[in-house]
Enzyme design. Structure first.
Site, PDB file in Angstrom:
ATOM      1  N   HIS A 263       0.849  -1.185   0.000  1.00  0.00           N
ATOM      2  CA  HIS A 263       0.000   0.000   0.000  1.00  0.00           C
ATOM      3  C   HIS A 263       0.879   1.226   0.000  1.00  0.00           C
ATOM      4  O   HIS A 263       1.944   1.224   0.602  1.00  0.00           O
ATOM      5  CB  HIS A 263      -0.917   0.005   1.236  1.00  0.00           C
ATOM      6  CG  HIS A 263      -2.096   0.886   1.068  1.00  0.00           C
ATOM      7  ND1 HIS A 263      -2.033   2.242   1.277  1.00  0.00           N
ATOM      8  CD2 HIS A 263      -3.354   0.604   0.661  1.00  0.00           C
ATOM      9  CE1 HIS A 263      -3.223   2.753   1.027  1.00  0.00           C
ATOM     10  NE2 HIS A 263      -4.044   1.798   0.641  1.00  0.00           N
ATOM     11  N   ASP A 317      -7.912  -5.415   0.804  1.00  0.00           N
ATOM     12  CA  ASP A 317      -8.491  -6.349  -0.163  1.00  0.00           C
ATOM     13  C   ASP A 317      -8.142  -7.800   0.120  1.00  0.00           C
ATOM     14  O   ASP A 317      -8.674  -8.695  -0.530  1.00  0.00           O
ATOM     15  CB  ASP A 317      -7.999  -5.989  -1.579  1.00  0.00           C
ATOM     16  CG  ASP A 317      -8.677  -4.734  -2.084  1.00  0.00           C
ATOM     17  OD1 ASP A 317      -9.839  -4.526  -1.724  1.00  0.00           O
ATOM     18  OD2 ASP A 317      -8.044  -3.982  -2.830  1.00  0.00           O
TER      19      ASP A 317
END
Ligand code: ACO
Length: 384
Positions: A263, A317
């Site tokens: 990320h 996710d």
């Protein structure tokens, strides 16, 4: 010519694009707050619609305000038969995110009045989008299977009604509550790609349906919201715990990203992944274990071992798909469910952008030629 005021940063990494009071991330210390309230608190104590209200209006609703908001949404869940008919013409092989982007934009045709300085107009658009997007996702899913869509059920809350419209049966209350928490966890996440897209579109003073449609299109990509679908495909491809190490090594050797990891902002395991993993466990306790959960845990271990020093950990996710799969939801609907939740954040940013709007107009660093001649067609050489 204008003056360039900072160095070019690919992906605009660390470049502020707005001042915002909506959400906050401390990526080193596992903190995500909506309007100053920790995500863990909201996941435990709030509902998705209350959280949406908080994000969009900046304060918790009173009991009356929440009742009115929920009631308004309840009464705007249906979609016009012309929108249904339009969606019936979509190819059944089309991706539900493309169907959603098209349908969200189509709402602008039916509610075309644009009065961005009128609080009633803003409120009506917020209600309409939050109410109708789940109905459109469920309707496309049933119609692509050749079935008629199911009308929203006025006796059911937001998440229960969505699962009912999608699966054609009354969901387990635990599954519905877990879905509601998933919606809270996905509702907002500072200046990510789709939110930036929403704000850029909003800054032109176009209608809110175009704002949401552009954000949906941005969320669809596999580097953003589309990763949740890719995670499940990856777990299926790996198949069993014994194949995990070889899979990770192969990806790293081929410089291939492992879906659901990494990320721009989180340098620790995303706190939403921690909460989603816990929700997955709760669901499995009640409805039976999922073999892919073991694969996921082994994968997390293997990736952390190899990439932990680069601070690559599971993102939001990674575990969400396992939760949705257990609810019987097909994998290509995972990203549309993400969109249902993120509509709340996008609308909050739309509203915030309008307050002191200035159209987005960044600059570029030109790398092309100057004063090039026009080449007659017969003199041009083939270029690859
Ligand atoms: N698997 C393997 N290596 C990775 C991964 C990954 N998933 N993510 C990052 N890395 C490595 C990169 O190879 C790079 O290594 P290097 O410095 O040796 O070249 C380093 O970590 C930095 O990665 P970048 O891609 O430069 O980081 P960036 O901030 O640009 O990208 C992104 C972040 C797009 C999320 C990236 O981590 C990725 O592609 N992850 C997989 C897709 C995914 O799960 N996306 C969902 C994100 S959450 C969301 O959008 C809702």
């Amino acid at each position: 010519m204008g003056t360039t005021i900072c160095e070019y940063q690919p992906g605009l990494a660390n470049v502020p694009a707005a001042e915002s009071g909506i959400s906050f991330i401390d990526g080193d210390n596992s903190i995500l707050e909506y309007r100053g309230i920790a995500i863990e608190e909201l996941a435990k104590k709030s509902t998705f619609l209350e959280t949406a209200y908080l994000l969009i209006w900046g304060h918790f609703p009173t009991k009356d305000e929440l009742d009115t908001f929920e009631n308004d949404i309840l009464h705007h869940r249906r979609i016009k038969y012309r929108i249904r008919d339009m969606m019936k013409c979509f190819p059944e092989s089309g991706h539900p995110m493309d169907a959603l982007q098209t349908s969200a934009a189509a709402l602008g045709l039916f509610y075309s009045r644009r009065a961005l300085d009128n609080p009633e107009y803003i409120r009506a658009a917020v209600v309409r989008l939050l109410a109708k997007i789940p109905t459109m996702v469920a309707a496309f899913h049933l119609m692509r299977k050749g079935n008629d869509p199911i009308q929203p059920n006025d006796d059911l809350d937001y998440a229960t009604n969505f699962l009912y419209m999608l699966t054609e049966r009354m969901p387990d209350p635990l599954a519905a509550r877990i879905l509601d928490v998933c919606l809270i966890l996905h509702a907002e996440h500072t200046m990510n790609a789709s939110t930036f897209s929403a704000r850029v579109t909003a800054s032109t003073l176009t209608d809110p349906y175009a704002v949401i449609a552009s954000a949906v299109g941005t969320l669809a990509g596999p580097l953003h919201g589309g990763a949740n679908e890719e995670v499940l495909l990856m777990l299926e491809e790996i198949g069993s715990v014994k194949n995990v190490a070889a899979y990770v090594d192969k990806c790293l050797a081929n410089k291939q990203k492992i879906m659901g990891f990494g990320h721009r902002v989180w340098r620790v395991k995303d706190p939403r992944a921690i909460l989603l993993q816990d929700l997955a466990k709760q669901l499995f306790e009640k409805t039976g274990h999922d073999e892919y959960y073991d694969v996921a845990v082994a994968l997390e271990e293997a990736v952390t071992e190899r990439l932990g020093e680069k601070k690559i950990y599971p993102n939001v996710d990674f575990y969400s798909g396992l939760v949705y799969r257990k609810m019987g939801i097909p994998s290509d609907l995972f990203t549309p469910i993400f969109a249902i939740a993120r509509v709340a954040g996008w609308l909050a940013h739309w509203k915030e952008q309008l307050v002191e709007n200035r159209i987005f107009r960044p600059t570029q660093i030109y790398t092309g030629n100057h004063n090039s001649p026009y080449i007659p067609i017969e003199e041009r050489e083939f270029t690859k």
